[in-house]
Design a protein around this motif. Structure first.
Motif, PDB file in Angstrom:
ATOM      1  N   PRO A 138      38.591  14.701   6.435  1.00  0.00           N
ATOM      2  CA  PRO A 138      39.048  13.785   5.496  1.00  0.00           C
ATOM      3  C   PRO A 138      40.405  14.069   5.077  1.00  0.00           C
ATOM      4  CG  PRO A 138      37.009  14.641   4.896  1.00  0.00           C
ATOM      5  CD  PRO A 138      37.528  15.360   6.286  1.00  0.00           C
TER       6      PRO A 138
ATOM      7  N   GLY B  61      35.066  10.373  14.837  1.00  0.00           N
ATOM      8  CA  GLY B  61      34.120  11.299  15.836  1.00  0.00           C
ATOM      9  C   GLY B  61      32.810  11.228  15.046  1.00  0.00           C
TER      10      GLY B  61
ATOM     11  N   GLU C  52      40.585  27.572   8.380  1.00  0.00           N
ATOM     12  CA  GLU C  52      39.744  26.757   7.401  1.00  0.00           C
ATOM     13  C   GLU C  52      39.960  27.302   6.090  1.00  0.00           C
ATOM     14  OE1 GLU C  52      37.516  24.179   7.562  1.00  0.00           O
ATOM     15  OE2 GLU C  52      37.475  24.571   5.312  1.00  0.00           O
ATOM     16  N   MET C  53      40.338  26.234   5.156  1.00  0.00           N
ATOM     17  CA  MET C  53      40.718  26.227   3.753  1.00  0.00           C
ATOM     18  C   MET C  53      39.530  26.873   2.941  1.00  0.00           C
ATOM     19  SD  MET C  53      41.731  22.886   2.418  1.00  0.00           S
ATOM     20  CE  MET C  53      40.872  21.332   2.298  1.00  0.00           C
TER      21      MET C  53
ATOM     22  N   VAL D  70      46.325  26.169   5.420  1.00  0.00           N
ATOM     23  CA  VAL D  70      47.586  25.761   6.119  1.00  0.00           C
ATOM     24  C   VAL D  70      48.361  24.963   5.040  1.00  0.00           C
ATOM     25  CG1 VAL D  70      48.954  24.450   7.907  1.00  0.00           C
ATOM     26  CG2 VAL D  70      46.716  26.046   8.625  1.00  0.00           C
TER      27      VAL D  70
ATOM     28  N   THR E 186      32.813  17.617   5.528  1.00  0.00           N
ATOM     29  CA  THR E 186      31.972  16.535   6.220  1.00  0.00           C
ATOM     30  C   THR E 186      30.871  17.149   7.135  1.00  0.00           C
ATOM     31  OG1 THR E 186      33.846  15.109   6.074  1.00  0.00           O
ATOM     32  CG2 THR E 186      31.891  14.315   7.181  1.00  0.00           C
ATOM     33  N   SER E 187      31.074  18.155   7.696  1.00  0.00           N
ATOM     34  CA  SER E 187      30.125  18.713   8.980  1.00  0.00           C
ATOM     35  C   SER E 187      29.117  19.483   8.209  1.00  0.00           C
ATOM     36  CB  SER E 187      30.830  19.647   9.736  1.00  0.00           C
ATOM     37  OG  SER E 187      32.037  18.925  10.522  1.00  0.00           O
TER      38      SER E 187
ATOM     39  N   ILE F 246      33.393  20.366  12.596  1.00  0.00           N
ATOM     40  CA  ILE F 246      32.743  20.638  13.885  1.00  0.00           C
ATOM     41  C   ILE F 246      33.695  20.305  14.787  1.00  0.00           C
ATOM     42  CG2 ILE F 246      31.833  18.311  13.833  1.00  0.00           C
ATOM     43  CD1 ILE F 246      30.369  21.365  15.742  1.00  0.00           C
ATOM     44  N   ASN F 247      34.997  19.452  14.737  1.00  0.00           N
ATOM     45  CA  ASN F 247      35.750  19.092  15.598  1.00  0.00           C
ATOM     46  C   ASN F 247      36.810  20.366  15.930  1.00  0.00           C
ATOM     47  OD1 ASN F 247      34.779  16.592  16.304  1.00  0.00           O
ATOM     48  ND2 ASN F 247      35.792  15.621  14.483  1.00  0.00           N
TER      49      ASN F 247
ATOM     50  N   ILE G  12      29.248  14.318  14.855  1.00  0.00           N
ATOM     51  CA  ILE G  12      28.757  15.219  15.326  1.00  0.00           C
ATOM     52  C   ILE G  12      28.166  15.302  16.610  1.00  0.00           C
ATOM     53  CG2 ILE G  12      26.611  17.034  14.883  1.00  0.00           C
ATOM     54  CD1 ILE G  12      28.207  17.230  12.311  1.00  0.00           C
ATOM     55  N   THR G  13      27.603  14.341  17.087  1.00  0.00           N
ATOM     56  CA  THR G  13      26.922  14.089  18.458  1.00  0.00           C
ATOM     57  C   THR G  13      28.048  14.193  19.681  1.00  0.00           C
ATOM     58  OG1 THR G  13      25.598  12.476  17.294  1.00  0.00           O
ATOM     59  CG2 THR G  13      25.581  12.565  19.812  1.00  0.00           C
TER      60      THR G  13
ATOM     61  N   LEU H 170      21.887  14.052  12.876  1.00  0.00           N
ATOM     62  CA  LEU H 170      21.062  13.480  14.062  1.00  0.00           C
ATOM     63  C   LEU H 170      22.117  13.752  15.187  1.00  0.00           C
ATOM     64  CD1 LEU H 170      19.709  10.485  12.654  1.00  0.00           C
ATOM     65  CD2 LEU H 170      18.630  12.685  12.765  1.00  0.00           C
TER      66      LEU H 170
ATOM     67  N   THR I  46      23.833  13.145   8.474  1.00  0.00           N
ATOM     68  CA  THR I  46      22.207  12.841   8.545  1.00  0.00           C
ATOM     69  C   THR I  46      21.678  14.043   9.316  1.00  0.00           C
ATOM     70  OG1 THR I  46      22.777  10.702   7.987  1.00  0.00           O
ATOM     71  CG2 THR I  46      20.429  11.193   8.778  1.00  0.00           C
TER      72      THR I  46
HETATM   73  C1  FAD Z   1      26.962  10.882   5.461  1.00  0.00           C
HETATM   74  C2  FAD Z   1      27.350  11.020   6.703  1.00  0.00           C
HETATM   75  C3  FAD Z   1      26.254  11.189   7.747  1.00  0.00           C
HETATM   76  C4  FAD Z   1      26.706  11.542   8.971  1.00  0.00           C
HETATM   77  N1  FAD Z   1      25.559  11.595   9.767  1.00  0.00           N
HETATM   78  C5  FAD Z   1      26.003  12.063  11.246  1.00  0.00           C
HETATM   79  C6  FAD Z   1      24.985  11.860  12.120  1.00  0.00           C
HETATM   80  O1  FAD Z   1      23.847  11.963  11.937  1.00  0.00           O
HETATM   81  N2  FAD Z   1      25.101  12.306  13.437  1.00  0.00           N
HETATM   82  C7  FAD Z   1      26.378  12.437  13.770  1.00  0.00           C
HETATM   83  O2  FAD Z   1      26.820  12.576  14.883  1.00  0.00           O
HETATM   84  N3  FAD Z   1      27.488  12.256  12.990  1.00  0.00           N
HETATM   85  C8  FAD Z   1      27.335  12.123  11.765  1.00  0.00           C
HETATM   86  N4  FAD Z   1      28.368  11.841  10.948  1.00  0.00           N
HETATM   87  C9  FAD Z   1      29.724  12.157  11.042  1.00  0.00           C
HETATM   88  C10 FAD Z   1      30.065  13.641  11.211  1.00  0.00           C
HETATM   89  O3  FAD Z   1      29.460  14.217  10.191  1.00  0.00           O
HETATM   90  C11 FAD Z   1      31.451  13.666  11.304  1.00  0.00           C
HETATM   91  O4  FAD Z   1      32.158  12.893  11.946  1.00  0.00           O
HETATM   92  C12 FAD Z   1      32.136  15.041  11.480  1.00  0.00           C
HETATM   93  O5  FAD Z   1      31.549  16.088  10.499  1.00  0.00           O
HETATM   94  C13 FAD Z   1      33.685  15.491  11.226  1.00  0.00           C
HETATM   95  O6  FAD Z   1      33.818  16.480  11.474  1.00  0.00           O
HETATM   96  P1  FAD Z   1      35.486  17.132  11.268  1.00  0.00           P
HETATM   97  O7  FAD Z   1      35.535  18.425  11.855  1.00  0.00           O
HETATM   98  O8  FAD Z   1      36.338  16.164  11.785  1.00  0.00           O
HETATM   99  O9  FAD Z   1      35.702  17.111   9.524  1.00  0.00           O
HETATM  100  P2  FAD Z   1      35.193  18.094   8.479  1.00  0.00           P
HETATM  101  O10 FAD Z   1      33.744  18.918   8.777  1.00  0.00           O
HETATM  102  O11 FAD Z   1      35.423  17.382   7.296  1.00  0.00           O
HETATM  103  O12 FAD Z   1      36.170  19.237   8.902  1.00  0.00           O
HETATM  104  C14 FAD Z   1      37.678  19.341   8.283  1.00  0.00           C
HETATM  105  C15 FAD Z   1      37.673  20.866   7.891  1.00  0.00           C
HETATM  106  O13 FAD Z   1      39.593  20.719   7.556  1.00  0.00           O
HETATM  107  C16 FAD Z   1      39.633  21.619   6.636  1.00  0.00           C
HETATM  108  N5  FAD Z   1      40.815  21.428   6.060  1.00  0.00           N
HETATM  109  C17 FAD Z   1      41.667  20.260   5.748  1.00  0.00           C
HETATM  110  N6  FAD Z   1      42.698  20.307   5.485  1.00  0.00           N
HETATM  111  C18 FAD Z   1      43.127  21.886   5.759  1.00  0.00           C
HETATM  112  C19 FAD Z   1      44.144  22.831   5.582  1.00  0.00           C
HETATM  113  N7  FAD Z   1      45.568  22.258   5.027  1.00  0.00           N
HETATM  114  N8  FAD Z   1      44.058  24.076   5.911  1.00  0.00           N
HETATM  115  C20 FAD Z   1      42.842  24.757   6.331  1.00  0.00           C
HETATM  116  N9  FAD Z   1      42.003  23.847   6.591  1.00  0.00           N
HETATM  117  C21 FAD Z   1      41.825  22.369   6.172  1.00  0.00           C
HETATM  118  C22 FAD Z   1      38.448  21.221   5.596  1.00  0.00           C
HETATM  119  O14 FAD Z   1      38.416  22.063   4.471  1.00  0.00           O
HETATM  120  C23 FAD Z   1      37.161  20.972   6.382  1.00  0.00           C
HETATM  121  O15 FAD Z   1      36.273  21.903   6.335  1.00  0.00           O
HETATM  122  C24 FAD Z   1      28.146  11.771   9.478  1.00  0.00           C
HETATM  123  C25 FAD Z   1      28.855  11.656   8.392  1.00  0.00           C
HETATM  124  C26 FAD Z   1      28.611  11.432   7.193  1.00  0.00           C
HETATM  125  C27 FAD Z   1      29.724  11.386   6.085  1.00  0.00           C
END
Ligand code: FAD
Length: 528
Positions: A244, A388, A44-45, A208, A52-53, A24-25, A390-391, A59, A57
């Motif tokens: 992560p 960060g 995106e790999m 990447v 994580t996204s 999402i970020n 989702i919200t 919300l 939950t």
């Molecule tokens: C159990 C749980 C419940 C949650 N509930 C909520 C909620 O209800 N409401 C809320 O607001 N937030 C919630 N969150 C938090 C929210 O889900 C996360 O903060 C958010 O999804 C993080 O997004 P991101 O884009 O940083 O990470 P990710 O979604 O993990 O995206 C990172 C991406 O980078 C890609 N990547 C990594 N390395 C490489 C590379 N070298 N080359 C290409 N791609 C790569 C990965 O494949 C991955 O898809 C929750 C989190 C969890 C774990």
């Protein structure tokens, strides 16, 4: 089947911004930047939202429990975002009421700042969370974040009510408040789609593998995970939205110095058949001070979660462990009359929160706020994203652009607040009207099917159906009215490549299709 718009452009032509990570970020930043006229690429790999996204939950919430950590800014910003986001995506997000049953033995999470203060000024509470404190928390929750659409909090009786019916009789009263639901993985895909519609290049299944500074530019090498083909891209700015993997990317892929760390905290959910007949969620407080939710899910199911467990290695696939499953079942069994066992669990999922490492003692206590770090000492800048929710993704994207403004002269102003995502160009609360219209225009749909399509595609459901006069025109049905036409749409418009992408991220039809049906879909997609 390839989507010509996603093909990377000439490798000589530098992008303004190259984003690593399609969660999402990453996708939120890609949309914001592309909408300001910048040239943007995102790699995106795996599948979009494959980490994580898609495991949250789901919300849009301020996070009631974070008030006890005095994370007032995080809660305020998240509360403000709820209605802004709702207006931009009334198809994939909707208001929910949360019922918080009260019992006098409810306890604080160990060592929260609020519990420490209460232990000093009111030692006789001995770690219990008093009703007046919850009422005060809900008062703040109602008033911190500019609420206009969502109804406020109130106290309700449970005895003899629909809300009380599935609960054990000792729960006689509850507090009720508002937050919102969002289809997390669809949110990611629609951000990517909108970014692409505004000119961004979105590359899925593209890892990447290295990035190095060459003067004022980044030279980024990617590898297509399906063909093995490597490519070199150039960009003025690199954004690490690896979730992560943010730390691995800093250390191993980009090899820059950074003192910032990430704390990986696993959270798991279980899904059971529908446990009760109303559309509200439950917010349960446990004897350990933690909280979990029980949420109506996909019409026929109930979602229960989550846990908090340290998960040091991002390359270890997170899975709901038997201990986590038992923990969630026992927690819910403290509230529901129906006593659940592992036989009631139809699906589990697990994800890793990439939290900013603020040195907190426990996983639950680590901050949920985000931190953006720009590093430009070695030439071309890199911005690393930690934490960060989702919200707060839209705000995070906006703050990212603000941070980069000094290196992006003439950057256009903020624009994303309330601007609809694809299919979301209709008023909040109009879903039933849209369903009625879709049914009138396509009488062969049944109401359940029409609801699913409007909730997934909003006003784009008409484009997806493309004037089909009858079901046969949509091609074969892979099960549960998932037709060839819909799968084709998901492949050409929403980057889906495999049955898993379709069944568990673009939709949750994986809960309904049999393994044989899923296999047939996968085979069809391979040959499409
Ligand atoms: C159990 C749980 C419940 C949650 N509930 C909520 C909620 O209800 N409401 C809320 O607001 N937030 C919630 N969150 C938090 C929210 O889900 C996360 O903060 C958010 O999804 C993080 O997004 P991101 O884009 O940083 O990470 P990710 O979604 O993990 O995206 C990172 C991406 O980078 C890609 N990547 C990594 N390395 C490489 C590379 N070298 N080359 C290409 N791609 C790569 C990965 O494949 C991955 O898809 C929750 C989190 C969890 C774990």
């Amino acid at each position: 089947m390839t989507d010509p718009v996603t093909a990377p452009r000439s490798s000589q032509d530098p992008y303004d911004i190259f984003i690593i990570g399609g969660g999402i970020n990453g996708c939120g930043v890609a949309r914001d930047a592309a909408g300001r006229g910048l040239s943007v690429a995102l790699a995106e790999m795996n599948d979009l939202a494959s980490a994580t996204s898609s495991a949250s939950t789901k919300l849009f919430h301020g996070g009631l429990r974070y008030l006890e950590y005095f994370e007032i800014n995080l809660v305020r910003h998240a509360l403000e975002e709820r209605e802004t986001l709702l207006k931009a995506m009334p198809h994939i997000a909707w208001p929910m009421r949360f019922v918080l049953p009260y019992h006098k033995d409810m306890r604080f999470e160990g060592g929260t700042p609020a519990s420490r203060i209460l232990n000093i000024v009111m030692p006789w509470t001995r770690g219990r969370r008093p009703a007046w404190l919850i009422r005060f928390g809900l008062f703040l929750y109602d008033n911190l974040g500019g609420r206009k659409i969502l109804p406020g909090a109130k106290t309700i009786a449970l005895s003899g009510t629909a809300e009380g019916a599935p609960l054990q009789p000792q729960f006689e009263k509850a507090f009720e408040y508002s937050d919102c639901w969002v289809e997390d993985s669809r949110l990611v895909v629609l951000n990517a789609r909108d970014a692409q519609d505004r000119g961004a290049t979105i590359m899925v299944r593209t890892k990447v593998i290295s990035a190095a500074r060459t003067g004022d530019l980044w030279q980024v090498m990617t590898r297509d995970n399906q063909t093995g083909e490597t490519r070199v891209h150039h960009a003025r700015i690199l954004i690490n939205a690896g979730g992560p993997w943010v730390g691995d990317i800093i250390q191993g892929t980009v090899r820059v110095n950074s003192t910032e760390g990430v704390r990986l905290v696993r959270g798991s959910h279980i899904v059971t058949r529908k446990l009760y007949d109303h559309d509200k969620c439950y917010f349960f407080q446990g004897t350990d001070g933690r909280i979990i939710f029980a949420i109506p899910y996909e019409t026929d199911f109930t979602l229960i979660g989550t846990t908090d467990a340290d998960h040091p290695d991002p390359n270890v696939k997170p899975e709901c462990t038997p201990d986590e499953q038992d923990y969630l079942l026992n927690f819910a069994n403290g509230y529901f009359k129906q006593q659940l066992t592992s036989d009631d669990v139809v699906w589990t999922y697990s994800g890793v929160r990439p939290l900013y490492d603020d040195g907190a003692s426990s996983a639950a206590a680590a901050t949920r706020d985000y931190t953006l770090k720009v590093e430009a000492r070695g030439g071309a800048p890199i911005l690393n994203i930690f934490g960060g929710k989702i919200t707060t993704y839209r705000k995070l994207a906006q703050d990212t652009m603000d941070k980069l403004a000094p290196v992006l002269p003439g950057l256009k102003p903020h624009w994303t607040a309330e601007v609809p995502l694809p299919g979301g160009d209709f008023p909040v609360g109009d879903v039933d009207r849209l369903i009625a219209r879709l049914l009138a225009d396509h009488p062969f749909l049944d109401p359940k099917w029409a609801r699913r399509l409007i909730r997934a595609y909003g006003t784009q459901a008409w484009h997806m159906l493309d004037g089909a006069p009858d079901k046969a025109a949509l091609g074969q049905d892979f099960g549960s009215n998932l037709t060839q036409a819909e799968v084709r749409w998901l492949m050409t418009r929403e980057y889906a490549r495999t049955a898993e992408d379709v069944l568990w991220r673009r939709s949750k039809l994986g809960l309904r299709l049999s393994p044989d049906q899923a296999k047939r879909l996968d085979e069809w997609m391979r040959n499409a």
